[in-house]
Design a protein around this motif. Structure first.
Motif, PDB file in Angstrom:
ATOM      1  N   CYS A  11       0.854  -1.188   0.000  1.00 30.05           N
ATOM      2  CA  CYS A  11       0.000   0.000   0.000  1.00 30.05           C
ATOM      3  C   CYS A  11       0.890   1.239   0.000  1.00 30.05           C
ATOM      4  O   CYS A  11       1.727   1.405   0.888  1.00 30.05           O
ATOM      5  N   LYS A  13       0.057   4.249   0.501  1.00 28.57           N
ATOM      6  CA  LYS A  13      -0.327   5.224   1.515  1.00 28.57           C
ATOM      7  C   LYS A  13       0.217   4.824   2.887  1.00 28.57           C
ATOM      8  O   LYS A  13       0.727   5.655   3.635  1.00 28.57           O
ATOM      9  N   CYS A  14       0.091   3.539   3.216  1.00 38.60           N
ATOM     10  CA  CYS A  14       0.619   3.044   4.485  1.00 38.60           C
ATOM     11  C   CYS A  14       2.132   2.838   4.402  1.00 38.60           C
ATOM     12  O   CYS A  14       2.805   2.730   5.420  1.00 38.60           O
ATOM     13  N   GLN A  18       0.116  -4.807   3.183  1.00 34.55           N
ATOM     14  CA  GLN A  18      -1.116  -5.043   3.917  1.00 34.55           C
ATOM     15  C   GLN A  18      -1.775  -6.303   3.393  1.00 34.55           C
ATOM     16  O   GLN A  18      -1.526  -6.738   2.269  1.00 34.55           O
ATOM     17  N   CYS A  38      -7.045  -1.578   0.541  1.00 35.12           N
ATOM     18  CA  CYS A  38      -6.276  -1.679   1.771  1.00 35.12           C
ATOM     19  C   CYS A  38      -7.224  -1.703   2.968  1.00 35.12           C
ATOM     20  O   CYS A  38      -8.077  -0.829   3.099  1.00 35.12           O
ATOM     21  N   VAL A  40      -6.608  -1.057   5.938  1.00 33.19           N
ATOM     22  CA  VAL A  40      -6.266  -0.049   6.943  1.00 33.19           C
ATOM     23  C   VAL A  40      -6.748   1.336   6.527  1.00 33.19           C
ATOM     24  O   VAL A  40      -7.421   2.025   7.293  1.00 33.19           O
ATOM     25  N   CYS A  41      -6.421   1.740   5.309  1.00 29.17           N
ATOM     26  CA  CYS A  41      -6.721   3.108   4.909  1.00 29.17           C
ATOM     27  C   CYS A  41      -7.747   3.195   3.786  1.00 29.17           C
ATOM     28  O   CYS A  41      -8.200   4.282   3.456  1.00 29.17           O
TER      29      CYS A  41
HETATM   30 ZN   LIG Z   1      -3.148   1.458   3.289  1.00 27.26          ZN
END
Ligand SMILES: [Zn+2]
Length: 52
Positions: A11, A13-14, A18, A38, A40-41
């Motif tokens: 990912c 962004k992270c 993920q 993702c 998470v985000c």
């Molecule tokens: Zn993410």
């Protein structure tokens, strides 16, 4: 027909890998790509899969 992919994908962004649960699509050249979101985000992420 849709194949389901369960594995990991990077990912952006992270900035880390993920868990990815997504769908597999095959391009004209036969390259398989898994696409998902993702957990998470929520960013869309994808990863290339090795040829079977
Ligand atoms: Zn993410």
């Amino acid at each position: 027909m849709t194949d389901v992919y369960k594995g990991t994908a990077y990912c952006v962004k992270c900035k880390e890998k993920q868990n990815l649960e997504g769908t597999i699509s095959v391009s004209d050249s036969g390259r398989r790509t898994a696409k998902g979101v993702c957990p998470v985000c929520g960013t869309k992420i994808s990863t290339f899969l090795p040829k079977a």
